[in-house]
Design a protein around this motif. Structure first.
Motif: not given
Ligand SMILES: CC(C)(COP(=O)(O)OP(=O)(O)OC[C@H]1O[C@@H](n2cnc3c(N)ncnc32)[C@H](O)[C@@H]1OP(=O)(O)O)[C@@H](O)C(=O)NCCC(=O)NCCSC(=O)CC(=O)O
Length: 486
Positions: A119, A122-123, A213, A255, A263, A301, A316-317, A319-320, A385-386, A447
């Motif tokens: 992750l 790839r982030s 956020c 998760a 972060f 979140i 959560s997965k 989230l996006t 956020g990601g 957020g």
């Molecule tokens: C984390 C990533 C960079 C990963 O991208 P990838 O290109 O690798 O592909 P992907 O999304 O398919 O995820 C790869 C693997 O991670 C797993 N995966 C992804 N997100 C997950 C999660 N939240 N919980 C558990 N597993 C998770 C997928 O199932 C997959 O598993 P497998 O390979 O086993 O199938 C992206 O998904 C991303 O940017 N997600 C959003 C991150 C996020 O939630 N940001 C907000 C933060 S909170 C914020 O900013 C606001 C606040 O705090 O208030």
């Protein structure tokens, strides 16, 4: 080419429709009544009784003054400043990889270990993002002492920066708003700031916590509301940060491991006021949308304990997708306030078309016109956020790679610094020398809750130089991001 020209003409005509009608009307009236006689007008005025004329003038002046007094005051951003971490805080991938291999709870769970590393790679984060001192210890130092040290470092640096860049002094501050989501010490952040800068005893202070956020823009919205009705010359200092030290998750649930990967340390401070002198930006429309009434959004979140009783923040997965939906709802209110009439007309026409077709053919799948927000804004600061969050917003709004460059580069250089992110992004556009007088900026944040906030700004005076968080690295940006599509 022809379509582009047609579109330009369409925007020109529709956006200036009222002006065109007014000019046509005035011309018609002038042609009918011409020639006007100045002598005739003077004669008419002379024939009126002076007391009537004086009363009319005084009445008009009073009405104008009353109308002006009832209008909310314009609010301005005088200056902003960001914490710039020193290189000793860097967390390159090699160090992170080495550290996670030394954590016993992750070593026992090989799958979670490789997940965390994958992750991170790839982030969208680069090799120069920074974490607090506490994260450089093995195991990480999660003590209150470490968290307080981090707090003082990041927020005082951001405040020092904003004061150094403006002529406002701590003695000028009337209201102080500090936001930090996860960590809340006692005495709280505002007390730390009052103590450090010896702010006046009468300063009004507010501390926002638990809002994730999105709280940075919530603080700016709150400051705007206060300044709209405050005496002219009132100054509000806002400080946005997220303190990571005490929050490092030491479990192995995927998760909850995600925040450790995304972060990074950061803080930003702004000074806002309600008089135009010294202003750098004028605040425009602000719209905040809460979707917490939906259970899934509320838990999107979520700070809680995992199965083993270890505390962390679960992302959560979905989230996006949740962010995309919250933004859509927000735009329903924000769009009409900022978009030119020409774009709004196209949306209205497509709505009408959908209504008519669905009634006639039962076809409700007619796509609505997606307004072009580039007609309303020159710069976009999207909460990074990601990588996937930026992807979702870019896709949803139909933005180009250049439009989201500030967000992607900020994620790359600074990581997800939470509520301060959008100001690092604004600083990117300024450091690149792309901000011009009159340019309009759209800030979008998400957020916990879940919520989405949108703030519009207009540049009054661009930054004099590229000093700020990007000073030592802007020449290397934009960088080529690794292709992670495979
Ligand atoms: C984390 C990533 C960079 C990963 O991208 P990838 O290109 O690798 O592909 P992907 O999304 O398919 O995820 C790869 C693997 O991670 C797993 N995966 C992804 N997100 C997950 C999660 N939240 N919980 C558990 N597993 C998770 C997928 O199932 C997959 O598993 P497998 O390979 O086993 O199938 C992206 O998904 C991303 O940017 N997600 C959003 C991150 C996020 O939630 N940001 C907000 C933060 S909170 C914020 O900013 C606001 C606040 O705090 O208030």
């Amino acid at each position: 080419m022809a379509t582009k020209l047609l579109k330009t003409w369409y925007h020109l005509v529709v956006s200036n429709f009222l002006a065109i009608v007014a000019v046509a009307f005035a011309t018609a009236v002038l042609r009918k009544g011409w020639p006007f006689s100045i002598d005739g007008l003077a004669g008419w005025l002379h024939a009126q009784r002076p007391v009537h004329l004086a009363t009319a003038v005084i009445l008009m002046a009073a009405v104008a003054k009353l109308w002006r007094a009832r209008q909310p005051r314009d609010v301005y951003l005088v200056e902003y400043g960001c914490f710039r971490p020193r290189p000793c805080f860097r967390a390159p991938f090699a160090t992170c990889r080495e550290h996670v291999h030394l954590l016993p709870y992750l070593l026992a769970d090989k799958e979670s270990l490789s997940f965390a590393i994958r992750l991170l790679e790839r982030s969208g984060l680069g090799e120069e993002t920074c974490v607090p001192y506490s994260y450089h210890y093995m195991p990480p130092d999660r003590s209150l002492h470490a968290a307080r040290e981090e707090t003082e470092l990041v927020i005082f640096s951001a405040i020092d920066d904003v004061f150094a860049r403006s002529t406002v002094t701590p003695a000028d501050i009337d209201v102080l708003i500090v936001n930090c989501s996860i960590f809340t010490p006692t005495p709280v952040f505002v007390d730390m700031v009052v103590n450090r800068y010896k702010l006046r005893a009468g300063v009004q202070s507010l501390n926002l916590s638990g809002m994730g956020c999105g709280a940075g823009l919530v603080a700016i919205g709150l400051a705007r509301n206060l300044l709209q009705v405050a005496a002219p010359g009132t100054h509000v200092l806002t400080v946005s940060t997220e303190i990571l030290s005490s929050q490092y998750y030491v479990g192995s649930e995927r998760a909850m491991l995600l925040p450790n990967c995304l972060f990074r340390m950061g803080a930003a401070a702004t000074i806002l006021t309600n008089t135009a002198e010294r202003a750098r930006f004028k605040l425009g429309r602000i719209v905040r949308t809460m979707t917490a009434a939906r259970d899934a959004d509320y838990r999107c979140i979520f700070q809680e304990e995992d199965d083993k009783g270890i505390r962390g923040v679960r992302l959560s997965k979905d989230l996006t997708a949740t962010a995309g939906n919250a933004l859509k709802r927000n735009i329903v209110a924000f769009g009409p306030l900022v978009l030119p009439v020409s774009e709004q007309l196209l949306v209205a026409l497509s709505l009408l078309k959908r209504k008519l077709l669905s009634r006639r053919r039962g076809d409700s799948k007619v796509r609505l016109y997606r307004p072009d927000f580039r007609t309303a804004f020159e710069h976009f600061c999207i909460h990074a956020g990601g990588r996937a969050v930026i992807d979702e917003v870019q896709r949803g709004l139909g933005l180009s790679d250049e439009d989201v460059e500030a967000s992607r580069m900020t994620l790359h250089r600074f990581g997800n610094t939470s509520s301060s992110l959008v100001l690092y992004e604004l600083a990117y556009a300024e450091a690149k020398g792309r901000m011009r007088k009159g340019d309009r900026v759209w800030m979008i944040s998400f957020g916990a809750g879940f919520e989405c906030s949108c703030v519009a700004l207009e540049c009054v005076r661009p930054a004099a130089d590229a000093a700020g968080p990007w000073a030592d690295c802007i020449h290397r940006y934009p960088v080529q991001l690794p292709d992670v599509a495979i």
